[in-house]
Design a protein around this motif. Structure first.
Motif, PDB file in Angstrom:
ATOM      1  N   UNK A  97       0.840  -1.201   0.000  1.00 20.05           N
ATOM      2  CA  UNK A  97       0.000   0.000   0.000  1.00 20.05           C
ATOM      3  C   UNK A  97       0.873   1.250   0.000  1.00 20.05           C
ATOM      4  N   UNK A  98       0.344   2.309  -0.599  1.00 21.23           N
ATOM      5  CA  UNK A  98       1.055   3.589  -0.556  1.00 21.23           C
ATOM      6  C   UNK A  98       0.605   4.354   0.677  1.00 21.23           C
ATOM      7  N   UNK A  99       1.341   5.399   1.034  1.00 27.17           N
ATOM      8  CA  UNK A  99       0.990   6.177   2.210  1.00 27.17           C
ATOM      9  C   UNK A  99       1.893   7.379   2.368  1.00 27.17           C
ATOM     10  N   UNK A 100       1.753   8.125   3.481  1.00 32.21           N
ATOM     11  CA  UNK A 100       2.568   9.319   3.740  1.00 32.21           C
ATOM     12  C   UNK A 100       3.915   8.940   4.360  1.00 32.21           C
ATOM     13  N   UNK A 101       4.698   8.164   3.636  1.00 32.66           N
ATOM     14  CA  UNK A 101       5.942   7.634   4.172  1.00 32.66           C
ATOM     15  C   UNK A 101       7.060   8.676   4.097  1.00 32.66           C
ATOM     16  N   UNK A 102       8.023   8.554   4.994  1.00 31.70           N
ATOM     17  CA  UNK A 102       9.135   9.505   5.078  1.00 31.70           C
ATOM     18  C   UNK A 102      10.454   8.753   5.233  1.00 31.70           C
ATOM     19  N   UNK A 103      11.539   9.239   4.617  1.00 31.87           N
ATOM     20  CA  UNK A 103      12.933   8.935   4.887  1.00 31.87           C
ATOM     21  C   UNK A 103      13.227   7.478   5.282  1.00 31.87           C
ATOM     22  N   UNK A 104      13.124   6.521   4.380  1.00 30.89           N
ATOM     23  CA  UNK A 104      13.448   5.133   4.738  1.00 30.89           C
ATOM     24  C   UNK A 104      14.948   4.948   4.971  1.00 30.89           C
ATOM     25  N   UNK A 105      15.278   4.067   5.916  1.00 32.41           N
ATOM     26  CA  UNK A 105      16.666   3.806   6.287  1.00 32.41           C
ATOM     27  C   UNK A 105      16.884   2.308   6.443  1.00 32.41           C
ATOM     28  N   UNK A 106      18.009   1.814   5.936  1.00 39.68           N
ATOM     29  CA  UNK A 106      18.358   0.418   6.140  1.00 39.68           C
ATOM     30  C   UNK A 106      18.902   0.217   7.555  1.00 39.68           C
ATOM     31  N   UNK A 107      18.548  -0.907   8.165  1.00 38.40           N
ATOM     32  CA  UNK A 107      19.166  -1.236   9.444  1.00 38.40           C
ATOM     33  C   UNK A 107      20.619  -1.664   9.208  1.00 38.40           C
ATOM     34  N   UNK A 108      21.401  -1.679  10.263  1.00 42.76           N
ATOM     35  CA  UNK A 108      22.829  -1.928  10.140  1.00 42.76           C
ATOM     36  C   UNK A 108      23.165  -3.303   9.600  1.00 42.76           C
ATOM     37  N   UNK A 109      22.271  -4.283   9.799  1.00 43.72           N
ATOM     38  CA  UNK A 109      22.520  -5.628   9.295  1.00 43.72           C
ATOM     39  C   UNK A 109      21.834  -5.887   7.957  1.00 43.72           C
ATOM     40  N   UNK A 110      21.114  -4.903   7.418  1.00 39.91           N
ATOM     41  CA  UNK A 110      20.481  -5.036   6.117  1.00 39.91           C
ATOM     42  C   UNK A 110      19.242  -5.906   6.090  1.00 39.91           C
ATOM     43  N   UNK A 111      18.684  -6.257   7.246  1.00 39.33           N
ATOM     44  CA  UNK A 111      17.539  -7.171   7.284  1.00 39.33           C
ATOM     45  C   UNK A 111      16.200  -6.467   7.430  1.00 39.33           C
ATOM     46  N   UNK A 112      16.206  -5.162   7.672  1.00 36.34           N
ATOM     47  CA  UNK A 112      14.950  -4.453   7.905  1.00 36.34           C
ATOM     48  C   UNK A 112      15.079  -3.008   7.454  1.00 36.34           C
ATOM     49  N   UNK A 113      13.923  -2.340   7.380  1.00 37.11           N
ATOM     50  CA  UNK A 113      13.853  -0.942   6.958  1.00 37.11           C
ATOM     51  C   UNK A 113      13.116  -0.149   8.026  1.00 37.11           C
ATOM     52  N   UNK A 114      13.697   0.986   8.400  1.00 32.58           N
ATOM     53  CA  UNK A 114      13.050   1.920   9.315  1.00 32.58           C
ATOM     54  C   UNK A 114      12.517   3.076   8.479  1.00 32.58           C
ATOM     55  N   UNK A 115      11.303   3.504   8.734  1.00 26.88           N
ATOM     56  CA  UNK A 115      10.728   4.623   8.003  1.00 26.88           C
ATOM     57  C   UNK A 115       9.792   5.390   8.929  1.00 26.88           C
ATOM     58  N   UNK A 116       9.423   6.575   8.491  1.00 26.98           N
ATOM     59  CA  UNK A 116       8.532   7.415   9.286  1.00 26.98           C
ATOM     60  C   UNK A 116       7.229   7.625   8.544  1.00 26.98           C
ATOM     61  N   UNK A 117       6.215   8.050   9.284  1.00 24.60           N
ATOM     62  CA  UNK A 117       4.880   8.234   8.711  1.00 24.60           C
ATOM     63  C   UNK A 117       4.370   9.622   9.069  1.00 24.60           C
ATOM     64  N   UNK A 118       3.887  10.334   8.036  1.00 22.41           N
ATOM     65  CA  UNK A 118       3.231  11.615   8.262  1.00 22.41           C
ATOM     66  C   UNK A 118       4.148  12.687   8.807  1.00 22.41           C
ATOM     67  N   UNK A 119       3.555  13.675   9.443  1.00 25.43           N
ATOM     68  CA  UNK A 119       4.299  14.807   9.991  1.00 25.43           C
ATOM     69  C   UNK A 119       4.796  14.461  11.390  1.00 25.43           C
ATOM     70  N   UNK A 120       5.870  13.653  11.417  1.00 29.45           N
ATOM     71  CA  UNK A 120       6.476  13.207  12.681  1.00 29.45           C
ATOM     72  C   UNK A 120       5.504  12.422  13.540  1.00 29.45           C
ATOM     73  N   UNK A 121       4.549  11.726  12.896  1.00 28.06           N
ATOM     74  CA  UNK A 121       3.541  10.985  13.648  1.00 28.06           C
ATOM     75  C   UNK A 121       4.107   9.720  14.274  1.00 28.06           C
ATOM     76  N   UNK A 122       4.865   8.940  13.490  1.00 27.83           N
ATOM     77  CA  UNK A 122       5.403   7.702  14.045  1.00 27.83           C
ATOM     78  C   UNK A 122       6.621   7.246  13.267  1.00 27.83           C
ATOM     79  N   UNK A 123       7.451   6.454  13.939  1.00 29.17           N
ATOM     80  CA  UNK A 123       8.596   5.779  13.332  1.00 29.17           C
ATOM     81  C   UNK A 123       8.298   4.289  13.372  1.00 29.17           C
TER      82      UNK A 123
END
Length: 489
Positions: free
Chosen positions: A102-128
């Motif tokens: 699904x698409x959404x108000x996603x922000x700034x995706x980042x790879x984790x240090x081991x490359x197994x997961x992705x961290x991203x944010x949602x909306x106007x600083x709503x959640x990580x």
């Protein structure tokens, strides 16, 4: 009737049956030609694909994550909700693929240090949130905007660095009041990292030992934060600062043209410039979202930006914007190879890359940096010269409020030289940057009149690295022409 066998042409009269046979032969020839052209084009496409695969195959195992605008390709700053979280793996053969369907108000995706997961944010600083590399159901770990992921190699714990307490901003560059870090596997553990000053987030990026971080404090002031001491060491004006991911503390940041990275190192007495806009397909146009990967020799960025809007082409975005992964030379003076990650008709923004075993590589600080002064080959003897030249082309002049917080700007003009000057400059034309905005005000005398001859005193722009961080408006390509700056009194 016999006369019906004949038709008149402007070449004469020929029998109809002969014309028919001739048309059949021509039709077969056309089909053969079209078939040959089709095979030739297919061969070129396959060759390009094989070349891209070969280039990717020469990489260590790499993963890249980014945001894709599925609307009009203009959401360069990820403010909307028509964004898709995308990923690419150099080994799985799947090419670019959605991590979340699904698409959404996603922000700034980042790879984790081991490359197994992705961290991203949602909306106007709503959640990580964090999600596995192969997708699944995201897990919320806190509020704010995630800006870096860092692993403490002593304990094995991974932390997400999060900007919180958003502040008002008069530009697209966001400002926050503090940075905290949250343990990925234990979100209840939250530690304050920085609240000494307002801070930007393009790019807050940590050294391997976690003691230093690049960033804007706030934009356009770039430098390195000494995290434990809560001290900021400023290096000048620019944007999109990035820090080498080892402990060499090499700081890189954009110049005003959005085409070069200025690099500074405590082990090198002067900064040096690296053109990061020469990837095939970008071809010298503006680039954006540059970020060092977890490996000191690899960076990611997006481009080309070709649609001029206001003072630059970044605001124009566009569906032609793709993600590129580049590899530096070991001395960090050039990008020696590129891999184009995306091939689509959508805007691709905010990439981050993970390179396998990137944490094991260290730069040789004694070998990095440009050797010698930052001068063009013809700068010697031409440090200052008075000329007369004919104006051929001009860059636009933005409204001063459109370049805030920059208060000064140069605009590039293209001039034709007199025949007697061409040997000295080794070109028939040159580019000259003129100060058009000073202290927030437009200067008189601009724009100029095309076709008119102007007398001016110029110097090589390379002799003024202190001006590289000022806003430079350049609407034209002409990358093969040397760039000067007017210094007439």
């Amino acid at each position: 009737m016999e006369e019906n066998r004949w038709v008149a042409t402007f070449c004469g009269s020929i029998p109809l049956d002969e014309l028919y046979e001739s048309m059949l032969r021509q039709n077969h020839m056309k089909k053969g030609l079209l078939l040959w052209v089709g095979i030739w084009l297919l061969a070129l496409m396959l060759a390009a694909e094989i070349s891209a695969r070969d280039t990717a195959a020469s990489l260590p195992h790499a993963r890249v994550v980014w945001l894709q605008d599925i609307d009009d390709g203009k959401d360069v700053f990820a403010r909307g909700d028509r964004l898709r979280l995308m990923g690419w793996d150099s080994l799985d053969g799947k090419g670019e693929r959605p991590i979340l369907q699904s698409h959404g108000p996603y922000r700034r995706p980042l790879m984790t240090s081991d490359g197994t997961a992705v961290v991203f944010s949602v909306g106007n600083a709503e959640s990580v949130q964090v999600v596995g590399w192969r997708g699944g159901v995201p897990r919320t770990i806190g509020a704010g905007v995630a800006i870096d992921v860092w692993k403490d190699f002593r304990t094995g714990k991974q932390w997400v660095y999060v900007a919180q307490d958003p502040k008002p901003s008069d530009s697209v560059n966001e400002r926050f009041g503090r940075i905290v870090r949250i343990a990925i596997d234990d979100p209840g553990v939250v530690e304050l990292v920085w609240d000494r000053s307002i801070v930007g987030i393009e790019n807050f990026q940590l050294s391997r030992d976690g003691k230093q971080a690049s960033g804007t404090f706030p934009w356009p002031q770039v430098g390195i934060a000494q995290v434990a001491q809560q001290r900021f060491d400023g290096y000048g004006k620019g944007c999109w600062a990035s820090l080498s991911p080892d402990n060499s503390a090499v700081l890189a940041f954009f110049d005003g043209m959005h085409r070069n990275w200025w690099m500074r190192s405590a082990s090198h007495e002067s900064p040096w410039k690296v053109n990061i806009a020469l990837a095939p397909g970008i071809d010298g146009h503006e680039v954006y979202h540059p970020r060092w990967s977890n490996h000191p020799l690899y960076l990611v960025l997006t481009g080309p930006y070709r649609h001029q809007v206001g003072p630059n082409a970044i605001l124009g975005g566009g569906r032609q914007v793709e993600v590129y992964l580049g590899k530096f030379s070991k001395d960090l003076t050039k990008v020696e190879s590129w891999v184009r990650i995306t091939h689509n008709e959508k805007g691709d923004f905010y990439p981050d890359a993970w390179i396998e075993h990137g944490e094991r590589f260290d730069l040789d600080v004694t070998a990095i940096g440009a050797k010698g002064a930052q001068k063009s080959p013809i700068a010697e003897g031409l440090e200052r010269r008075s000329i007369e030249a004919t104006l051929m082309e001009m860059s636009g002049i933005p409204d001063p409020k459109d370049i805030l917080p920059y208060r000064n700007a140069l605009a590039v003009y293209r001039y034709a030289l007199r025949s007697e000057d061409r040997d000295a400059f080794q070109h028939a034309e040159i580019l000259v940057a003129h100060w058009v905005i000073r202290d927030g005000k437009k200067l008189s005398g601009y724009p100029r009149v095309p076709g008119r001859v102007y007398r001016m005193t110029i110097e090589d722009m390379a002799l003024h690295p202190e001006w590289e961080s000022e806003r430079l408006i350049r609407d034209m390509d002409a990358w093969d022409l040397p760039l000067y700056v007017e210094v007439s009194e």
